[in-house]
Design an enzyme around this catalytic site. Sequence first.
Site, PDB file in Angstrom:
ATOM      1  N   GLY A  63       0.975   4.043   1.785  1.00  0.00           N
ATOM      2  CA  GLY A  63       1.468   4.477   3.093  1.00  0.00           C
ATOM      3  C   GLY A  63       2.518   3.537   3.658  1.00  0.00           C
ATOM      4  O   GLY A  63       3.526   3.973   4.229  1.00  0.00           O
ATOM      5  N   CYS A  64       2.298   2.247   3.493  1.00  0.00           N
ATOM      6  CA  CYS A  64       3.247   1.249   4.008  1.00  0.00           C
ATOM      7  C   CYS A  64       4.560   1.288   3.234  1.00  0.00           C
ATOM      8  O   CYS A  64       5.634   1.137   3.806  1.00  0.00           O
ATOM      9  CB  CYS A  64       2.624  -0.141   3.953  1.00  0.00           C
ATOM     10  SG  CYS A  64       1.129  -0.261   4.960  1.00  0.00           S
ATOM     11  N   THR A  65       4.454   1.509   1.921  1.00  0.00           N
ATOM     12  CA  THR A  65       5.655   1.625   1.096  1.00  0.00           C
ATOM     13  C   THR A  65       6.461   2.848   1.532  1.00  0.00           C
ATOM     14  O   THR A  65       7.687   2.778   1.689  1.00  0.00           O
ATOM     15  CB  THR A  65       5.287   1.732  -0.396  1.00  0.00           C
ATOM     16  OG1 THR A  65       4.579   0.542  -0.771  1.00  0.00           O
ATOM     17  CG2 THR A  65       6.515   1.898  -1.261  1.00  0.00           C
ATOM     18  N   ALA A  74       8.220   2.050   4.865  1.00  0.00           N
ATOM     19  CA  ALA A  74       9.364   1.153   4.677  1.00  0.00           C
ATOM     20  C   ALA A  74      10.532   1.884   4.030  1.00  0.00           C
ATOM     21  O   ALA A  74      11.685   1.737   4.452  1.00  0.00           O
ATOM     22  CB  ALA A  74       8.956  -0.050   3.835  1.00  0.00           C
ATOM     23  N   THR A  82       0.845  -1.194   0.000  1.00  0.00           N
ATOM     24  CA  THR A  82       0.000   0.000   0.000  1.00  0.00           C
ATOM     25  C   THR A  82       0.880   1.244   0.000  1.00  0.00           C
ATOM     26  O   THR A  82       2.017   1.210   0.464  1.00  0.00           O
ATOM     27  CB  THR A  82      -0.943   0.023   1.222  1.00  0.00           C
ATOM     28  OG1 THR A  82      -0.149   0.062   2.399  1.00  0.00           O
ATOM     29  CG2 THR A  82      -1.854  -1.193   1.252  1.00  0.00           C
TER      30      THR A  82
END
Length: 126
Positions: free
Chosen positions: A38-40, A43, A36
Amino acid sequence: MPLPNFTLMDQNSEPLSLSSLRGQRVVIYSTQRTTTPGCTKEACGFRDQWARYEQLGIKVLGISKDGAASHEKFIAKYTLPFTLLCDPEPCPVASAYGSYGLRSSWAGNTMGMMRHNLRGGPGREA
């Protein structure tokens, strides 16, 4: 506050236990799904600051409900230098950490990952 111990499989399908890192400084972050936006971004933020984490002796662990193959591809695509762990539904580790549960949003109530901070480290080990 002692952190709950866990053992999860990493992107290489190898088990990793938090207790094996006792005495080390560790950042654990959880995401709904690794791919997603936001998660990318999160990270890649850890990746972009990797030299600083390494300098401070901090190990970074990302946790999501995605499987090892998905994590392996994500790591390769974004050149991530840290470990991603698999916490499949119903996400027992994220639940134990208070990072998984009922979320309210404009789309309604759904089960998923929630943002919060939990601090641990030397003297507060699992």
